[in-house]
Scaffold this motif. Structure first.
Motif, PDB file in Angstrom:
ATOM      1  N   GLY A 191      64.891  77.289  33.941  1.00  0.00           N
ATOM      2  CA  GLY A 191      65.344  78.300  34.883  1.00  0.00           C
ATOM      3  C   GLY A 191      64.928  79.702  34.505  1.00  0.00           C
ATOM      4  N   ASP A 192      64.555  79.936  33.229  1.00  0.00           N
ATOM      5  CA  ASP A 192      64.088  81.260  32.824  1.00  0.00           C
ATOM      6  C   ASP A 192      62.747  81.565  33.497  1.00  0.00           C
ATOM      7  N   PRO A 193      62.566  82.779  34.016  1.00  0.00           N
ATOM      8  CA  PRO A 193      61.296  83.121  34.677  1.00  0.00           C
ATOM      9  C   PRO A 193      60.164  83.243  33.665  1.00  0.00           C
ATOM     10  N   LEU A 194      58.976  82.892  34.079  1.00  0.00           N
ATOM     11  CA  LEU A 194      57.817  82.948  33.181  1.00  0.00           C
ATOM     12  C   LEU A 194      57.537  84.357  32.642  1.00  0.00           C
ATOM     13  N   PRO A 195      57.714  85.447  33.450  1.00  0.00           N
ATOM     14  CA  PRO A 195      57.447  86.781  32.904  1.00  0.00           C
ATOM     15  C   PRO A 195      58.345  87.159  31.725  1.00  0.00           C
ATOM     16  N   SER A 196      59.478  86.437  31.548  1.00  0.00           N
ATOM     17  CA  SER A 196      60.391  86.790  30.456  1.00  0.00           C
ATOM     18  C   SER A 196      59.964  86.185  29.116  1.00  0.00           C
ATOM     19  N   ILE A 197      58.891  85.374  29.105  1.00  0.00           N
ATOM     20  CA  ILE A 197      58.451  84.728  27.864  1.00  0.00           C
ATOM     21  C   ILE A 197      57.836  85.772  26.923  1.00  0.00           C
ATOM     22  N   ASN A 198      58.272  85.731  25.657  1.00  0.00           N
ATOM     23  CA  ASN A 198      57.705  86.587  24.606  1.00  0.00           C
ATOM     24  C   ASN A 198      56.666  85.749  23.868  1.00  0.00           C
ATOM     25  N   TRP A 199      55.377  86.008  24.176  1.00  0.00           N
ATOM     26  CA  TRP A 199      54.331  85.122  23.664  1.00  0.00           C
ATOM     27  C   TRP A 199      54.118  85.294  22.158  1.00  0.00           C
ATOM     28  N   ALA A 201      56.487  86.036  19.899  1.00  0.00           N
ATOM     29  CA  ALA A 201      57.579  85.308  19.248  1.00  0.00           C
ATOM     30  C   ALA A 201      57.395  83.802  19.401  1.00  0.00           C
ATOM     31  N   THR A 202      56.827  83.390  20.546  1.00  0.00           N
ATOM     32  CA  THR A 202      56.556  81.968  20.773  1.00  0.00           C
ATOM     33  C   THR A 202      55.552  81.446  19.757  1.00  0.00           C
ATOM     34  N   ALA A 203      54.502  82.227  19.483  1.00  0.00           N
ATOM     35  CA  ALA A 203      53.481  81.813  18.517  1.00  0.00           C
ATOM     36  C   ALA A 203      54.073  81.700  17.113  1.00  0.00           C
ATOM     37  N   ARG A 204      54.965  82.633  16.762  1.00  0.00           N
ATOM     38  CA  ARG A 204      55.574  82.588  15.431  1.00  0.00           C
ATOM     39  C   ARG A 204      56.541  81.415  15.287  1.00  0.00           C
ATOM     40  N   ALA A 205      57.324  81.150  16.324  1.00  0.00           N
ATOM     41  CA  ALA A 205      58.363  80.114  16.243  1.00  0.00           C
ATOM     42  C   ALA A 205      57.828  78.718  16.525  1.00  0.00           C
ATOM     43  N   GLY A 206      56.690  78.635  17.208  1.00  0.00           N
ATOM     44  CA  GLY A 206      56.165  77.319  17.553  1.00  0.00           C
ATOM     45  C   GLY A 206      56.885  76.680  18.723  1.00  0.00           C
ATOM     46  N   ALA A 207      57.732  77.442  19.414  1.00  0.00           N
ATOM     47  CA  ALA A 207      58.459  76.962  20.595  1.00  0.00           C
ATOM     48  C   ALA A 207      58.656  78.152  21.527  1.00  0.00           C
ATOM     49  N   LEU A 208      58.768  77.884  22.829  1.00  0.00           N
ATOM     50  CA  LEU A 208      58.872  78.956  23.805  1.00  0.00           C
ATOM     51  C   LEU A 208      60.075  79.854  23.516  1.00  0.00           C
ATOM     52  N   GLN A 209      59.829  81.170  23.456  1.00  0.00           N
ATOM     53  CA  GLN A 209      60.866  82.170  23.259  1.00  0.00           C
ATOM     54  C   GLN A 209      60.814  83.156  24.424  1.00  0.00           C
ATOM     55  N   VAL A 210      61.984  83.645  24.848  1.00  0.00           N
ATOM     56  CA  VAL A 210      62.053  84.614  25.935  1.00  0.00           C
ATOM     57  C   VAL A 210      62.797  85.853  25.459  1.00  0.00           C
ATOM     58  N   HIS A 211      62.541  86.974  26.145  1.00  0.00           N
ATOM     59  CA  HIS A 211      63.254  88.202  25.844  1.00  0.00           C
ATOM     60  C   HIS A 211      64.738  88.019  26.138  1.00  0.00           C
TER      61      HIS A 211
END
Length: 371
Positions: A191-199, A201-211
């Motif tokens: 349900g989180d919108p795609l523009p809210s993804i922090n890419w 942080a996602t690369a560092r965590a290895g899983a999708l992260q959002v603001h």
């Protein structure tokens, strides 16, 4: 050869066969059982598959397999299967034969009639010789679990005005967030919108992260299921069919809210089957994994109270007095009654800044009571 010698020889052979079957009939015999799926919903049809193997040269003229299974699972009609029902358990008895070094696989259609956690721990195999004499029994340990979730009600079937309130809650989950104010990152939820993804942080965590926006963007809902049918009720639920409808409503609301990005928690004055006699509280969370936890809790829920719901709501109020704004949540109270103590406890929560909505559970239909 005299008649006496013939009789003696016959009895010797019979005695030898009897001893052989007592010694070897249950040796090198394999048995296993599994369900086609470890998880199902009420109303689903699955398969229970059995495999019986004879790993020796000695043929087995007859084998009888017996096991106790809960009445919450219904089995279809099948040859060589005798079901003797009791109040809580049904005894399954199968009779068959096995040739040397052969195995048979039997499939049973299972209808999941009732939510719950079903565990099959053992089955007993009895073997016999060609003369119909029992040669011995052997108990096979099983490690077989089946979790039957409650069937979620259709959201359109929920009573008004709760259906409208849920829609407003879903809208508020998006319109109150401040897109210019972030306070870190969090895991991505459906349900989180795609523009809210922090890419980054996602690369560092290895899983999708959002603001992570301000706390109002991460809206939270706590489902409070009251097992008390009336204000003076204690212990065993006196109207199980009505409460089963409440459990179905809770499953539906949890799936609806989590699917729209709302974190959902669970509060209940009942207890889990097989657990300690303590009320249930699951903190709000989101995602498919958390929804599975909620559904499993609803499946395992025993219809027996261990505390009053007004006492639990007052405890929630006390905890909120020292909590931060991030711990605030809306409460949806599913209840059969609206006694004075319950309403007073709900008002205490409102004074802490929480929104509290009541869903009064309707009477169960006649077909639900019969089932």
């Amino acid at each position: 050869m005299s008649v006496l010698s013939l009789i003696f020889g016959t009895f010797t052979v019979l005695a030898a066969l009897t001893l052989l079957y007592r010694w070897r009939a249950l040796k090198r015999l394999e048995y296993e059982r599994h369900f086609s799926s470890p998880i199902a919903y009420v109303g689903d049809r699955i398969e229970m598959v059995e495999r019986i193997a004879n790993r020796k040269l000695l043929p087995l003229p007859w084998l009888r397999l017996e096991s106790l299974i809960s009445q919450g699972l219904s089995f279809g009609v099948q040859s060589n299967l005798d079901i003797r029902g009791g109040e809580l358990l049904q005894n399954h008895i199968s009779l068959f034969s096995l040739r040397p070094y052969r195995q048979i696989i039997r499939r049973h259609e299972v209808y999941c009639m009732k939510r719950g956690y079903y565990r099959l721990e053992s089955a007993t195999m009895t073997a016999g010789d060609p003369f119909g004499i029992q040669a011995g029994s052997r108990r096979f340990a099983l490690d077989l679990d089946l979790l039957v979730y409650p069937k979620p009600a259709e959201v359109d079937d929920l009573p008004l005005p709760v259906r409208s309130w849920l829609g407003e809650l879903s809208v508020r989950r998006w319109i109150v967030e401040d897109p210019f104010l972030t306070s870190g990152v969090r895991d991505y939820r459906p349900g989180d919108p795609l523009p809210s993804i922090n890419w980054k942080a996602t690369a560092r965590a290895g899983a999708l992260q959002v603001h992570r926006k301000d706390y109002t963007a991460d809206h939270r809902l706590i489902l409070a299921l009251n097992l008390d049918i009336s204000e003076g009720m204690w212990k065993a639920v006196t109207d199980p069919a009505r409460m089963e409808r409440g459990i179905s409503y809770a499953a539906s609301i949890a799936a609806y809210a989590i699917g729209r990005g709302i974190e959902v928690g669970f509060l209940c004055n009942g207890r889990l089957g097989g657990g300690t006699p303590a009320p249930i509280r699951i903190p709000p969370g989101g995602g498919e994994g958390h929804l599975a936890v909620l559904l499993e809790t609803l499946a395992r829920l025993e219809l027996e109270t261990v505390r009053t719901m007004d006492g639990l709501l007052l405890q929630e109020t006390e905890q909120l007095e020292s909590a931060s704004a991030d711990d605030m949540a809306d409460y949806l109270l599913l209840t059969c009654h609206t006694g004075e103590k319950l309403l007073a406890a709900a008002d205490q929560l409102r004074r802490q800044g929480c929104e509290v909505e009541l869903l009064t559970l309707p009477e169960a239909r006649e077909e639900e009571r019969t089932a």
